[in-house]
Motif scaffolding. Structure first.
Motif, PDB file in Angstrom:
ATOM      1  N   LEU A 179      32.495 108.754  82.816  1.00 51.79           N
ATOM      2  CA  LEU A 179      31.428 109.701  82.472  1.00 51.79           C
ATOM      3  C   LEU A 179      30.574 109.922  83.711  1.00 51.79           C
ATOM      4  O   LEU A 179      30.613 109.129  84.664  1.00 51.79           O
ATOM      5  CB  LEU A 179      30.585 109.164  81.309  1.00 51.79           C
ATOM      6  CG  LEU A 179      31.245 109.113  79.926  1.00 51.79           C
ATOM      7  CD1 LEU A 179      30.295 108.524  78.891  1.00 51.79           C
ATOM      8  CD2 LEU A 179      31.722 110.491  79.496  1.00 51.79           C
ATOM      9  N   PRO A 180      29.797 110.991  83.753  1.00 51.87           N
ATOM     10  CA  PRO A 180      28.998 111.276  84.966  1.00 51.87           C
ATOM     11  C   PRO A 180      28.076 110.134  85.378  1.00 51.87           C
ATOM     12  O   PRO A 180      27.877 109.887  86.563  1.00 51.87           O
ATOM     13  CB  PRO A 180      28.205 112.524  84.565  1.00 51.87           C
ATOM     14  CG  PRO A 180      29.050 113.185  83.525  1.00 51.87           C
ATOM     15  CD  PRO A 180      29.698 112.075  82.770  1.00 51.87           C
ATOM     16  N   SER A 181      27.503 109.401  84.437  1.00 46.84           N
ATOM     17  CA  SER A 181      26.588 108.307  84.744  1.00 46.84           C
ATOM     18  C   SER A 181      26.838 107.169  83.772  1.00 46.84           C
ATOM     19  O   SER A 181      27.251 107.381  82.620  1.00 46.84           O
ATOM     20  CB  SER A 181      25.131 108.770  84.642  1.00 46.84           C
ATOM     21  OG  SER A 181      24.241 107.675  84.780  1.00 46.84           O
ATOM     22  N   TYR A 182      26.579 105.937  84.241  1.00 47.14           N
ATOM     23  CA  TYR A 182      26.797 104.797  83.347  1.00 47.14           C
ATOM     24  C   TYR A 182      25.838 104.829  82.158  1.00 47.14           C
ATOM     25  O   TYR A 182      26.131 104.286  81.083  1.00 47.14           O
ATOM     26  CB  TYR A 182      26.681 103.487  84.117  1.00 47.14           C
ATOM     27  CG  TYR A 182      25.279 103.043  84.434  1.00 47.14           C
ATOM     28  CD1 TYR A 182      24.557 102.242  83.537  1.00 47.14           C
ATOM     29  CD2 TYR A 182      24.670 103.390  85.621  1.00 47.14           C
ATOM     30  CE1 TYR A 182      23.271 101.815  83.825  1.00 47.14           C
ATOM     31  CE2 TYR A 182      23.403 102.972  85.925  1.00 47.14           C
ATOM     32  CZ  TYR A 182      22.693 102.188  85.026  1.00 47.14           C
ATOM     33  OH  TYR A 182      21.418 101.769  85.310  1.00 47.14           O
ATOM     34  N   ARG A 183      24.699 105.478  82.296  1.00 48.83           N
ATOM     35  CA  ARG A 183      23.741 105.553  81.203  1.00 48.83           C
ATOM     36  C   ARG A 183      24.223 106.467  80.079  1.00 48.83           C
ATOM     37  O   ARG A 183      23.711 106.393  78.948  1.00 48.83           O
ATOM     38  CB  ARG A 183      22.384 106.027  81.728  1.00 48.83           C
ATOM     39  CG  ARG A 183      21.807 105.167  82.838  1.00 48.83           C
ATOM     40  CD  ARG A 183      20.387 105.591  83.176  1.00 48.83           C
ATOM     41  NE  ARG A 183      19.464 105.264  82.104  1.00 48.83           N
ATOM     42  CZ  ARG A 183      18.814 104.102  81.974  1.00 48.83           C
ATOM     43  NH1 ARG A 183      19.007 103.143  82.890  1.00 48.83           N
ATOM     44  NH2 ARG A 183      17.993 103.884  80.970  1.00 48.83           N
ATOM     45  N   ASP A 184      25.207 107.316  80.384  1.00 48.46           N
ATOM     46  CA  ASP A 184      25.711 108.226  79.357  1.00 48.46           C
ATOM     47  C   ASP A 184      26.451 107.491  78.248  1.00 48.46           C
ATOM     48  O   ASP A 184      26.559 108.009  77.126  1.00 48.46           O
ATOM     49  CB  ASP A 184      26.634 109.268  79.989  1.00 48.46           C
ATOM     50  CG  ASP A 184      25.895 110.218  80.920  1.00 48.46           C
ATOM     51  OD1 ASP A 184      24.673 110.398  80.720  1.00 48.46           O
ATOM     52  OD2 ASP A 184      26.532 110.765  81.847  1.00 48.46           O
ATOM     53  N   TYR A 185      26.955 106.275  78.522  1.00 48.28           N
ATOM     54  CA  TYR A 185      27.651 105.526  77.481  1.00 48.28           C
ATOM     55  C   TYR A 185      26.690 105.045  76.392  1.00 48.28           C
ATOM     56  O   TYR A 185      27.108 104.778  75.265  1.00 48.28           O
ATOM     57  CB  TYR A 185      28.362 104.322  78.095  1.00 48.28           C
ATOM     58  CG  TYR A 185      29.472 104.708  79.046  1.00 48.28           C
ATOM     59  CD1 TYR A 185      30.761 104.923  78.579  1.00 48.28           C
ATOM     60  CD2 TYR A 185      29.243 104.851  80.412  1.00 48.28           C
ATOM     61  CE1 TYR A 185      31.792 105.264  79.444  1.00 48.28           C
ATOM     62  CE2 TYR A 185      30.250 105.194  81.286  1.00 48.28           C
ATOM     63  CZ  TYR A 185      31.526 105.405  80.799  1.00 48.28           C
ATOM     64  OH  TYR A 185      32.546 105.765  81.659  1.00 48.28           O
ATOM     65  N   TRP A 186      25.419 104.955  76.740  1.00 42.85           N
ATOM     66  CA  TRP A 186      24.393 104.579  75.768  1.00 42.85           C
ATOM     67  C   TRP A 186      23.544 105.787  75.356  1.00 42.85           C
ATOM     68  O   TRP A 186      22.488 105.622  74.762  1.00 42.85           O
ATOM     69  CB  TRP A 186      23.471 103.509  76.351  1.00 42.85           C
ATOM     70  CG  TRP A 186      24.109 102.158  76.478  1.00 42.85           C
ATOM     71  CD1 TRP A 186      24.061 101.143  75.580  1.00 42.85           C
ATOM     72  CD2 TRP A 186      24.880 101.670  77.576  1.00 42.85           C
ATOM     73  NE1 TRP A 186      24.737 100.052  76.024  1.00 42.85           N
ATOM     74  CE2 TRP A 186      25.260 100.337  77.277  1.00 42.85           C
ATOM     75  CE3 TRP A 186      25.293 102.198  78.796  1.00 42.85           C
ATOM     76  CZ2 TRP A 186      26.019  99.543  78.116  1.00 42.85           C
ATOM     77  CZ3 TRP A 186      26.047 101.418  79.638  1.00 42.85           C
ATOM     78  CH2 TRP A 186      26.409 100.106  79.306  1.00 42.85           C
TER      79      TRP A 186
END
Length: 326
Positions: A179-186
């Protein structure tokens, strides 16, 4: 170049035929030069001049061969024989082996997977992963991560081996499902949120581990002007432990190969290489020794020149280092 018509110019047909009959044959021309009477044959001088001119032309054409790298071997032999002639005192060069090569002894060493791999109870990917990322290596990661957090003098919750395993597993899953950023998984957005990954730890805890993960003691980092300076100081112990674990799992076969490999990386790094003819043009160059089965047995990350001094005999050094002890 036609010399004969010019030489016989002005003669009648009968005179021409008579002169041709007086030209000696090959067998008749093998005579002693002291006994030969050149006045008996008016055309002999002309023919000798013609042969001399032809010899000069042959020598010129031979000299032109000297500047051609693609000279055929047969021309070299003919050229050598023409210049040496029948002089029996001159020895012709002979082809031969200048250095005897001893045949390799028969390969009688044990090879294949070791008992460490055979004795794995459950043949699962996780079990084989633990053979490379052993508990000792994970303990090392945990210790230096907590050490780095302590050096920052901040309140924090120390990490553990079990949490480090989860952190590594989440990173592997993120590589399979980027995903574009690791924060997108949350993310709270349903099209970005990943319920499986987000259940293992909070986004803040994952971010803390991501920014505090360390593999060596920064307080002992050598400066660039020191003789023991190492561009890979921060990951050198980790790479060493990985190399040891790689060698424990396999005994190499008779056929091995050494070549370079590229790890794609486009960020800022002093050891990043640019190889325009490779599929991966930018990244870290790694010297690899691979077994005939494709298993990576040993590796070295290339760091480039040390200071302003370029390394000499690089290929020799790499081959000797990677094959040491084999």
């Amino acid at each position: 170049m036609e010399y004969l018509p010019f030489t016989l110019k002005g003669l009648t047909h009968a005179e021409l035929m008579e002169e041709i009959e007086n030209i000696p044959s090959d067998a008749e021309s093998i005579v002693d030069e002291d006994e030969a009477d050149e006045s008996e044959h008016p055309l002999r001088n002309e023919i000798c001049i013609e042969n001399l001119v032809q010899d000069v032309e042959d020598d010129i054409s031979d000299d032109l061969w000297d500047y051609d790298d693609d000279i055929p071997l047969i021309n070299l032999v003919q050229k050598q024989e023409h210049r040496i002639g029948n002089d029996s005192n001159i020895l012709f060069p002979e082809w031969g082996i200048t250095q005897a090569v001893n045949p390799a002894p028969p390969f009688e060493h044990n090879c294949g997977i070791t008992d460490i791999v055979r004795n794995v109870h459950s043949k699962t990917p996780y079990a084989f992963f633990n053979l490379i990322f052993t508990d000792d290596l994970l303990q090392y990661l945990v210790f230096h991560t907590n050490l780095y957090a302590t050096q920052e003098v901040k309140n924090f919750i120390p990490t553990t081996v079990s949490e480090m395993k989860i952190f590594l597993g989440v990173n592997i899953l993120m590589g399979l499902k980027p995903l574009p950023s690791y924060r997108d998984y949350w993310s709270s957005s349903p099209d970005m949120h990943d319920a499986y990954i987000s259940q293992f730890m909070s986004v803040n805890r994952f971010g803390w581990l991501l920014t505090h993960l360390h593999l060596n003691d920064n307080s002992l980092l050598p400066q660039k002007n020191q003789p023991n300076y190492d561009k890979l100081y921060k990951v050198r112990p980790f790479l060493g432990m990985l190399s040891v674990n790689f060698e424990k799992c396999l005994l190499p076969h008779e056929n091995i190969a050494i070549d370079e490999s590229m790890i794609r990386f486009k960020g800022r790094s002093s050891i990043k290489q640019y190889l325009p003819k490779k599929t991966i043009k930018r990244g870290y160059k790694v010297w690899c020794l691979a077994d005939q089965s494709g298993y990576l047995y040993r590796f070295q990350i290339y760091t480039g020149k040390v200071g302003n001094v370029a390394e000499t005999n690089l290929e020799e050094r790499v081959v000797k280092n990677l094959t040491k002890g084999l």
